[in-house]
Design an enzyme around this catalytic site. Structure first.
Site, PDB file in Angstrom:
ATOM      1  N   CYS A  98      15.270  35.987  32.415  1.00  0.00           N
ATOM      2  CA  CYS A  98      15.401  36.214  33.928  1.00  0.00           C
ATOM      3  C   CYS A  98      15.276  37.556  34.372  1.00  0.00           C
ATOM      4  O   CYS A  98      15.489  38.587  33.707  1.00  0.00           O
ATOM      5  CB  CYS A  98      17.072  35.694  34.358  1.00  0.00           C
ATOM      6  SG  CYS A  98      17.235  35.746  36.070  1.00  0.00           S
ATOM      7  N   SER A 131      17.203  39.105  36.309  1.00  0.00           N
ATOM      8  CA  SER A 131      18.447  39.816  36.014  1.00  0.00           C
ATOM      9  C   SER A 131      18.701  40.466  34.656  1.00  0.00           C
ATOM     10  O   SER A 131      19.537  41.666  34.461  1.00  0.00           O
ATOM     11  CB  SER A 131      19.583  38.989  36.126  1.00  0.00           C
ATOM     12  OG  SER A 131      19.478  38.421  37.728  1.00  0.00           O
ATOM     13  N   HIS A 135      16.904  43.657  35.018  1.00  0.00           N
ATOM     14  CA  HIS A 135      17.938  44.659  35.298  1.00  0.00           C
ATOM     15  C   HIS A 135      18.549  45.211  34.632  1.00  0.00           C
ATOM     16  O   HIS A 135      18.810  46.375  34.780  1.00  0.00           O
ATOM     17  CB  HIS A 135      18.452  43.831  36.805  1.00  0.00           C
ATOM     18  CG  HIS A 135      17.461  43.397  37.947  1.00  0.00           C
ATOM     19  ND1 HIS A 135      16.423  44.093  38.036  1.00  0.00           N
ATOM     20  CD2 HIS A 135      17.741  42.443  38.753  1.00  0.00           C
ATOM     21  CE1 HIS A 135      15.602  43.402  39.248  1.00  0.00           C
ATOM     22  NE2 HIS A 135      16.638  42.451  39.563  1.00  0.00           N
ATOM     23  N   HIS A 143      21.372  35.144  29.578  1.00  0.00           N
ATOM     24  CA  HIS A 143      22.610  34.398  30.454  1.00  0.00           C
ATOM     25  C   HIS A 143      21.854  33.067  30.833  1.00  0.00           C
ATOM     26  O   HIS A 143      22.784  32.051  31.385  1.00  0.00           O
ATOM     27  CB  HIS A 143      22.844  35.159  31.620  1.00  0.00           C
ATOM     28  CG  HIS A 143      21.636  35.241  32.713  1.00  0.00           C
ATOM     29  ND1 HIS A 143      20.960  36.114  32.470  1.00  0.00           N
ATOM     30  CD2 HIS A 143      21.571  34.445  33.912  1.00  0.00           C
ATOM     31  CE1 HIS A 143      20.061  36.355  33.554  1.00  0.00           C
ATOM     32  NE2 HIS A 143      20.360  35.197  34.329  1.00  0.00           N
ATOM     33  N   CYS A 172      20.477  29.248  35.291  1.00  0.00           N
ATOM     34  CA  CYS A 172      20.382  30.284  36.513  1.00  0.00           C
ATOM     35  C   CYS A 172      19.034  29.839  37.506  1.00  0.00           C
ATOM     36  O   CYS A 172      19.194  29.762  38.587  1.00  0.00           O
ATOM     37  CB  CYS A 172      20.044  31.712  35.988  1.00  0.00           C
ATOM     38  SG  CYS A 172      19.936  33.097  36.940  1.00  0.00           S
TER      39      CYS A 172
END
Length: 290
Positions: A47, A49, A52, A68, A175
Site C-alpha cells: 500500500c 501507506s 510513507h 498492513h 485496506c
C-alpha cells in the site's frame, strides 16, 4: 509437529533505516501472549501507506516489519482469545476494534481509541514486541506487520473471514478495497441515480467505482491518463472512461458538460494537488466532494 507455544524462525522484510531497501532477514517470532494471535501470512499487498513509512512521511519506530494489507491463517492463540482459533482464515486490522470505546460503539464510527496509527508505538498493546532479529528487538507496524511469514497481533486487530475466501484476493479488503468502497458507500453515501466522477483507476479507485455501483449510481465517469486501465474500470462498473490528455479544455469543464452542470459526487484517488482541485471544480455547486 505443532509450533504452538514455540518461537518460530522465518523470513521477513525488515526496514532498518528510512529510505533504504528492505533487508530479507531470518527473524524470530515469539508465541502469542494473552489476548494475542499468531498468524501464518499467506498474501500481502503493498500500500502507499507502507511507502510513507519507508520514506518517513508516516512515522513508525525502526527497525520494523512493515505491511498492513494482508490475509492469513491462525497458527496459534494466546490465553483468553475467543474470536478465532487455529486454522481460521483471518485479515489483520490496522484500525483495531476494541468494541468498548465510544467510536467503536458509535454506529458511524470505527476509529478505535486504541489504534496505533496516529501515535505509532511499534508494539502490541502490552508495550512489547514479538519480533527479534540479529539479537535485537524489531518493532511492529500499526499493530499488523505483514511483510513476514508469521506475525503476532492483538485479538482486537484480527477479523475472522469465510473459510472459502481466496486469501490472495481478500488481502485487499484489509485496506485498499475497504478504503475505496467505503468512501463511496459509508462516507460519501452515494445516492441512487446519481452521477459520480472517479479520478484515478488504481486498486482504490476501482474499489470506489464498485462502491458507487453498489450504491446505485446511474453514471460513473472514470478519469485517468492511462487508457490501459479503462477495460478493468468498465468491468467493475464505470459507465464511461475519459483521458484528460484527449481534451484541450480542463477536464473539470469536460465533466461539467458531460453531466449537464456538474457531477453529484467526485472522488480523488491519485493524491495530487492538481487532481484534487479538478475533483472539486467538476462538482455541481450543491454536491459533495471526497
Amino acid at each position: 509437529m505443532s509450533t504452538a507455544g514455540k518461537v518460530i524462525k522465518c523470513k521477513a522484510a525488515v526496514l532498518w533505516e528510512l529510505k533504504k531497501p528492505f533487508s530479507i532477514e531470518e527473524v524470530e517470532v515469539a508465541p502469542p501472549k494473552a489476548n494475542e494471535v499468531r498468524i501464518k501470512m499467506v498474501a500481502t499487498g503493498v500500500c502507499r501507506s507502507d511507502d510513507h513509512a519507508i520514506n518517513g512521511s508516516l512515522f513508525t519506530p525502526l527497525p520494523a516489519i512493515i505491511g498492513h494489507e494482508a490475509a492469513g491463517i491462525v497458527e496459534s492463540i494466546g490465553e483468553g482469545v475467543t474470536t478465532v482459533k487455529p486454522g481460521d482464515k483471518v485479515i489483520p486490522l490496522f484500525v483495531p476494534q476494541c468494541g468498548k470505546c465510544s467510536p467503536c460503539k458509535h454506529p458511524e464510527g470505527n476509529f478505535c481509541l486504541k489504534n496505533n496509527v496516529t501515535k505509532p508505538r511499534g508494539t502490541l498493546m502490552d508495550g512489547t514486541s514479538r519480533f527479534t532479529c540479529r539479537g535485537k528487538p524489531i518493532y511492529h507496524f500499526i499493530g499488523t506487520s505483514t511483510f513476514t511469514q508469521y506475525t503476532v497481533v492483538d485479538e482486537m486487530s484480527v477479523a475472522k473471514i469465510d473459510a472459502d475466501s481466496p486469501l490472495e484476493k481478500v488481502c485487499l479488503i484489509g485496506c485498499g478495497f475497504s478504503t475505496g468502497y467505503g468512501s463511496a458507500v459509508k462516507v460519501a453515501k452515494v445516492t441512487q441515480g446519481s452521477t459520480c466522477a472517479v479520478f484515478g483507476l488504481g486498486g482504490v479507485g476501482l474499489s470506489v467505482i464498485m462502491g458507487c455501483k453498489a450504491a446505485g449510481a446511474a453514471r460513473i465517469i472514470a478519469v485517468d491518463i492511462n487508457k490501459d486501465k479503462f477495460v478493468k474500470a468498465k468491468e467493475v462498473g464505470a459507465t464511461e472512461c475519459i483521458n484528460p490528455r484527449d481534451y484541450e479544455k480542463p477536464i473539470e469543464e469536460v465533466l461539467k458538460e458531460m453531466s449537464g452542470g456538474g457531477v453529484d459526487f467526485s472522488f480523488e484517488v491519485v493524491g495530487r494537488f492538481d487532481t484534487m482541485v479538478c475533483t472539486l471544480k467538476c462538482l455541481e455547486i450543491s454536491a459533495s466532494a471526497f
